[in-house]
Design an enzyme around this catalytic site. Structure first.
Site, PDB file in Angstrom:
ATOM      1  N   ASP A  15     -10.143   0.005  27.021  1.00  0.00           N
ATOM      2  CA  ASP A  15     -10.878  -0.590  28.884  1.00  0.00           C
ATOM      3  C   ASP A  15      -9.586  -1.373  29.218  1.00  0.00           C
ATOM      4  O   ASP A  15      -8.402  -1.159  28.085  1.00  0.00           O
ATOM      5  CB  ASP A  15     -12.123  -1.107  28.105  1.00  0.00           C
ATOM      6  CG  ASP A  15     -12.516  -2.206  28.891  1.00  0.00           C
ATOM      7  OD1 ASP A  15     -12.363  -1.783  30.220  1.00  0.00           O
ATOM      8  OD2 ASP A  15     -12.302  -3.760  28.898  1.00  0.00           O
ATOM      9  N   ASP A  17      -9.783  -5.146  31.562  1.00  0.00           N
ATOM     10  CA  ASP A  17      -9.864  -6.179  31.273  1.00  0.00           C
ATOM     11  C   ASP A  17     -10.690  -6.412  29.903  1.00  0.00           C
ATOM     12  O   ASP A  17     -12.149  -6.035  29.748  1.00  0.00           O
ATOM     13  CB  ASP A  17     -10.566  -6.179  32.804  1.00  0.00           C
ATOM     14  CG  ASP A  17     -10.207  -5.980  33.839  1.00  0.00           C
ATOM     15  OD1 ASP A  17      -8.879  -6.458  34.541  1.00  0.00           O
ATOM     16  OD2 ASP A  17     -10.206  -4.807  34.609  1.00  0.00           O
ATOM     17  N   ASP A 178     -14.350  -4.417  25.290  1.00  0.00           N
ATOM     18  CA  ASP A 178     -14.870  -5.360  25.089  1.00  0.00           C
ATOM     19  C   ASP A 178     -16.519  -5.352  25.377  1.00  0.00           C
ATOM     20  O   ASP A 178     -16.627  -6.986  25.463  1.00  0.00           O
ATOM     21  CB  ASP A 178     -14.373  -6.741  25.969  1.00  0.00           C
ATOM     22  CG  ASP A 178     -14.174  -6.429  27.198  1.00  0.00           C
ATOM     23  OD1 ASP A 178     -13.923  -5.310  27.439  1.00  0.00           O
ATOM     24  OD2 ASP A 178     -14.470  -7.481  27.607  1.00  0.00           O
TER      25      ASP A 178
END
Length: 222
Positions: A15, A17, A178
């Site tokens: 990922d 961001d 995240d």
């Protein structure tokens, strides 16, 4: 000694961001500029951090609802999204930085010969400028934005698309992210899942989702 999470892994999808980049400060600047342009109260970075992760349209919709635009109609949402894109292009790399340990992790996996790809819900147009500005260009064989396919995370389609493109079986791939979107996408795709404890998970602890591995820093994978 290689971390257990990397055993029998030929592909890592990351990922962006909240995993590789702390981009919330610039996203918040763009969201607040958008809200002001629409005569609405700014949201601030703490709220924006909790809204990131499901693509730009959902981020903008959350901001509008918070500012009092209950159930924004399609026209209002389209207007707001266009403004956000305009302002975010201006702020893209004003304050965005790599998290500690990211560069070392990417370099270590490149040396090991593990394929690395980027799968983000961020619009594709912003990916290359961000990678260039933060020194992350050149690490990924493939990059996939949230508008590249009909589906985006938490749908498994983006992860499976990358696995097919590289001819790597899902059971030999791992998603690092995240948020719950990353965990859900990994499980649905048959990837292993590694979650980081920092980043943006809508204000919820990522450990509650029981990822296969949980790290405080990607430097632990060096």
């Amino acid at each position: 000694m290689m971390h257990d999470a990397l055993h029998n892994i030929d592909l890592i999808t990351y990922d962006l961001d909240g995993t590789l980049l702390d981009s919330a400060p610039d996203l918040a600047l763009a969201i607040d500029d958008m809200l002001r342009a629409m005569a609405l109260a700014p949201a601030g970075i703490d709220r924006v951090r909790e809204w990131v992760g499901n693509g730009s349209r959902r981020l903008v919709e959350r901001a509008l609802v918070h500012a009092g635009a209950r159930g924004p109609d399609s026209a209002q949402l389209d207007e707001a999204l266009a403004l956000f894109m305009q302002f975010y292009a201006r702020h893209l790399v004003s304050n965005t930085r790599c998290y500690p340990g990211v560069m070392a992790c990417l370099e270590a996996q490149r040396e090991r010969g593990i394929a690395q790809a980027l799968v983000t819900n961020k619009p594709s147009r912003f990916i290359a400028p961000l990678l260039e500005a933060t020194g992350l260009e050149g690490f990924f064989s493939h990059t996939l934005g949230g508008d590249a396919l009909a589906q985006k995370k938490p749908d498994p389609a983006p992860l499976l698309h990358i696995a097919r493109a590289l001819d790597i079986a899902p059971e030999r791939a791992m998603m690092i992210g995240d948020s719950r979107s990353d965990v859900q996408a990994a499980r649905a795709a048959g990837f292993r899942c590694l979650a980081v404890t920092y980043g943006y998970n809508h204000g919820e602890p990522i450990a509650a989702l029981n990822p296969d591995h949980l790290l405080d820093s990607l430097e632990e994978l060096v």
